[in-house]
Design a protein around this motif. Structure first.
Motif, PDB file in Angstrom:
ATOM      1  N   ARG A 283       0.776  -1.235   0.000  1.00 34.36           N
ATOM      2  CA  ARG A 283       0.000   0.000   0.000  1.00 34.36           C
ATOM      3  C   ARG A 283       0.812   1.292   0.000  1.00 34.36           C
ATOM      4  N   VAL A 284       2.081   1.226   0.348  1.00 36.47           N
ATOM      5  CA  VAL A 284       2.855   2.466   0.466  1.00 36.47           C
ATOM      6  C   VAL A 284       4.075   2.481  -0.456  1.00 36.47           C
ATOM      7  N   LYS A 285       4.840   1.434  -0.450  1.00 38.49           N
ATOM      8  CA  LYS A 285       6.099   1.439  -1.206  1.00 38.49           C
ATOM      9  C   LYS A 285       5.842   1.564  -2.705  1.00 38.49           C
ATOM     10  N   LYS A 286       6.800   2.245  -3.376  1.00 37.93           N
ATOM     11  CA  LYS A 286       6.733   2.391  -4.824  1.00 37.93           C
ATOM     12  C   LYS A 286       7.493   1.255  -5.493  1.00 37.93           C
ATOM     13  N   LYS A 287       7.296   1.111  -6.790  1.00 41.07           N
ATOM     14  CA  LYS A 287       7.978   0.045  -7.522  1.00 41.07           C
ATOM     15  C   LYS A 287       9.488   0.200  -7.458  1.00 41.07           C
ATOM     16  N   SER A 288       9.955   1.445  -7.363  1.00 42.82           N
ATOM     17  CA  SER A 288      11.402   1.690  -7.332  1.00 42.82           C
ATOM     18  C   SER A 288      12.021   1.398  -5.958  1.00 42.82           C
ATOM     19  N   ASP A 289      11.178   1.223  -4.933  1.00 45.08           N
ATOM     20  CA  ASP A 289      11.675   0.928  -3.589  1.00 45.08           C
ATOM     21  C   ASP A 289      11.969  -0.560  -3.429  1.00 45.08           C
ATOM     22  N   ASN A 290      12.965  -0.855  -2.607  1.00 45.74           N
ATOM     23  CA  ASN A 290      13.231  -2.248  -2.242  1.00 45.74           C
ATOM     24  C   ASN A 290      12.246  -2.686  -1.161  1.00 45.74           C
ATOM     25  N   PRO A 291      12.116  -4.003  -0.915  1.00 44.73           N
ATOM     26  CA  PRO A 291      11.172  -4.485   0.101  1.00 44.73           C
ATOM     27  C   PRO A 291      11.403  -3.832   1.467  1.00 44.73           C
ATOM     28  N   THR A 292      10.320  -3.567   2.154  1.00 47.86           N
ATOM     29  CA  THR A 292      10.351  -2.911   3.465  1.00 47.86           C
ATOM     30  C   THR A 292      10.994  -3.815   4.512  1.00 47.86           C
ATOM     31  N   LEU A 293      11.785  -3.193   5.401  1.00 48.22           N
ATOM     32  CA  LEU A 293      12.372  -3.915   6.530  1.00 48.22           C
ATOM     33  C   LEU A 293      11.552  -3.637   7.790  1.00 48.22           C
ATOM     34  N   GLY A 294      11.416  -4.632   8.647  1.00 46.63           N
ATOM     35  CA  GLY A 294      10.708  -4.465   9.911  1.00 46.63           C
ATOM     36  C   GLY A 294      11.607  -4.810  11.083  1.00 46.63           C
ATOM     37  N   ILE A 295      11.662  -3.931  12.086  1.00 46.74           N
ATOM     38  CA  ILE A 295      12.479  -4.170  13.280  1.00 46.74           C
ATOM     39  C   ILE A 295      11.590  -4.099  14.509  1.00 46.74           C
ATOM     40  N   VAL A 296      11.552  -5.179  15.288  1.00 44.68           N
ATOM     41  CA  VAL A 296      10.885  -5.147  16.593  1.00 44.68           C
ATOM     42  C   VAL A 296      11.964  -4.778  17.597  1.00 44.68           C
ATOM     43  N   LEU A 297      11.822  -3.606  18.197  1.00 50.09           N
ATOM     44  CA  LEU A 297      12.840  -3.080  19.115  1.00 50.09           C
ATOM     45  C   LEU A 297      12.346  -3.272  20.540  1.00 50.09           C
ATOM     46  N   CYS A 298      13.050  -4.092  21.313  1.00 50.68           N
ATOM     47  CA  CYS A 298      12.537  -4.520  22.604  1.00 50.68           C
ATOM     48  C   CYS A 298      13.599  -4.423  23.697  1.00 50.68           C
ATOM     49  N   SER A 299      13.145  -4.495  24.949  1.00 55.05           N
ATOM     50  CA  SER A 299      14.066  -4.404  26.086  1.00 55.05           C
ATOM     51  C   SER A 299      14.705  -5.749  26.423  1.00 55.05           C
ATOM     52  N   GLU A 300      14.057  -6.834  26.030  1.00 51.83           N
ATOM     53  CA  GLU A 300      14.571  -8.179  26.293  1.00 51.83           C
ATOM     54  C   GLU A 300      14.324  -9.060  25.074  1.00 51.83           C
ATOM     55  N   LEU A 301      15.085 -10.146  24.979  1.00 53.55           N
ATOM     56  CA  LEU A 301      14.903 -11.097  23.887  1.00 53.55           C
ATOM     57  C   LEU A 301      14.408 -12.431  24.432  1.00 53.55           C
ATOM     58  N   ASP A 302      13.474 -13.046  23.721  1.00 52.96           N
ATOM     59  CA  ASP A 302      13.032 -14.397  24.037  1.00 52.96           C
ATOM     60  C   ASP A 302      13.696 -15.317  23.021  1.00 52.96           C
ATOM     61  N   GLU A 303      14.585 -16.185  23.493  1.00 50.48           N
ATOM     62  CA  GLU A 303      15.364 -17.015  22.574  1.00 50.48           C
ATOM     63  C   GLU A 303      14.484 -17.905  21.703  1.00 50.48           C
ATOM     64  N   ASP A 304      13.411 -18.443  22.266  1.00 54.93           N
ATOM     65  CA  ASP A 304      12.523 -19.308  21.480  1.00 54.93           C
ATOM     66  C   ASP A 304      11.859 -18.522  20.357  1.00 54.93           C
ATOM     67  N   VAL A 305      11.448 -17.295  20.663  1.00 56.32           N
ATOM     68  CA  VAL A 305      10.802 -16.463  19.646  1.00 56.32           C
ATOM     69  C   VAL A 305      11.789 -16.125  18.526  1.00 56.32           C
ATOM     70  N   VAL A 306      13.014 -15.783  18.915  1.00 51.93           N
ATOM     71  CA  VAL A 306      14.022 -15.425  17.914  1.00 51.93           C
ATOM     72  C   VAL A 306      14.345 -16.620  17.008  1.00 51.93           C
ATOM     73  N   ARG A 307      14.418 -17.818  17.596  1.00 49.76           N
ATOM     74  CA  ARG A 307      14.878 -18.979  16.837  1.00 49.76           C
ATOM     75  C   ARG A 307      13.770 -19.719  16.109  1.00 49.76           C
ATOM     76  N   TYR A 308      12.534 -19.654  16.628  1.00 51.88           N
ATOM     77  CA  TYR A 308      11.504 -20.528  16.068  1.00 51.88           C
ATOM     78  C   TYR A 308      10.282 -19.802  15.510  1.00 51.88           C
ATOM     79  N   SER A 309      10.254 -18.490  15.571  1.00 49.29           N
ATOM     80  CA  SER A 309       9.121 -17.754  15.002  1.00 49.29           C
ATOM     81  C   SER A 309       9.351 -17.515  13.519  1.00 49.29           C
TER      82      SER A 309
END
Length: 354
Positions: A283-309
């Motif tokens: 809905r937002v990016k143009k054809k000339s843009d590369n695919p959008t990157l997504g970053i979940v910025l958090c205070s802690e990491l859950d190892e299972d979520v990082v490895r298996y999601s």
């Protein structure tokens, strides 16, 4: 840059306005004076370092002999010339020469940093990291304070995948697929927000603090980031969605979405970011843009979520931890190693399943 104001005159954009022309001359003369003085200081320090190094080679126990030389020189030079020749300074001159023996002979060096910049650069032991910091300083015109913070916060090592320095002339040729990990840090350090380490904060307060310190936040995010909006509205046929922070990276030519979490993210949080990213692409990016990157910025990491999601399946999704204070070298190094261990473990497991 010419070394004198007379030879610089052809480069001046002279006008019919006398005051404007005189101002140009004053500004250019100051710049030439600064660059000339800086070069002389660098050459002096380099030559002193070279002479100490050559003298050190004469001793059997070089380190011990070198220490004696420096102590003797420091005492004599300080008596005759005053401050600036203490043992610490002489060690710095010596190290400067050893790390940059060809700095004044390399045709590739079109400009030089200040001596104060080099005092911090010589503290970086890793040659690749040192070269990266030096190139970034030159390309991005980092102040001494910015360089110091980036070295102390281990900027280079916090990149998900450190690579060769990217220069401005290389921007059009940067490969999105091969280089995107060079534009994402884990962890990110936000000590400049002024939020106490032990404080329990709401995501909205963290978001506001980042916006209030936008200049510093952009520097921390890294090279090529430009702010687009907060609580960015994306509407579908059925519902309205609001993304915490949206940036655009003009080197990668892609949007970067950030979802803030003041705790460890769940697999639902990762799935939500993946949905935001896909929605943005549709809905937002143009054809000339590369695919959008997504970053979940958090205070802690859950190892299972990082490895298996779904995170392990998507090269456009990242989870980064943030710190509200600048950790010690040991703590930060451990954080960096753990983050990279998790990141690569997830990628390897995903590749082995294919």
């Amino acid at each position: 840059m010419p070394t004198d104001i007379i030879s610089a005159i052809p480069k001046l954009s002279l006008t019919n306005d006398c005051l404007s022309d005189v101002k140009q001359i004053v500004v250019m003369s100051r710049q030439i004076a600064y660059e000339t003085l800086n070069t002389l200081i660098l050459q002096r320090n380099w030559l002193i370092g070279k002479r100490i190094y050559e003298e050190e080679l004469k001793g059997e126990n070089r380190a011990e002999y070198g220490a004696k030389i420096i102590a003797s020189l420091s005492k004599s030079l300080t008596l005759e010339f005053g401050r600036g020749f203490g043992k610490t300074s002489l060690y710095q001159f010596y190290t400067f020469y050893k790390l940059y023996p060809n700095i004044f002979h390399s045709n590739g060096k079109s400009s030089l940093l200040s001596w104060t910049h080099y005092k911090f650069l010589i503290t970086v032991l890793d040659p690749k990291a040192r070269e990266w910091y030096e190139n970034e300083c030159l390309a991005e015109r980092w102040s001494v304070r910015v360089l110091q913070r980036n070295i102390e916060s281990q900027y280079y090592f916090r990149l998900v995948k450190p690579g060769e320095p990217i220069k401005k002339e290389d921007y059009p040729a940067v490969s999105y697929e091969e280089s995107k990990e060079q534009f994402v840090k884990n962890p990110m350090v936000f000590e400049f927000l002024g939020i106490p380490q032990e404080a329990k904060i709401h995501e909205g307060k963290l978001e506001s603090a980042i916006i209030d310190h936008l200049k510093e936040s952009l520097l921390e995010l890294g090279k090529g980031y430009a702010f687009v909006g907060r609580q960015y509205h994306v509407a579908t046929e059925r519902k309205d969605y609001y993304i915490d922070l949206v940036f655009y990276n003009y080197i990668l030519n892609c949007f970067v979405l950030i979802d803030l979490k003041t705790n460890a993210p769940t697999h639902k949080d990762i799935g939500q970011m993946d949905m935001y990213r896909r929605m943005f692409d549709k809905r937002v990016k143009k054809k000339s843009d590369n695919p959008t990157l997504g970053i979940v910025l958090c205070s802690e990491l859950d190892e299972d979520v990082v490895r298996y999601s779904i995170l392990a399946e998507s090269e456009q999704l990242f989870v980064s931890k943030y710190k509200l204070y600048l950790p010690s070298d040991e703590e930060l190094r451990a954080e960096i190693e753990r983050a990279k261990e998790l990141y690569y473990a997830a990628r390897v497991e995903e590749e082995s399943d294919e």
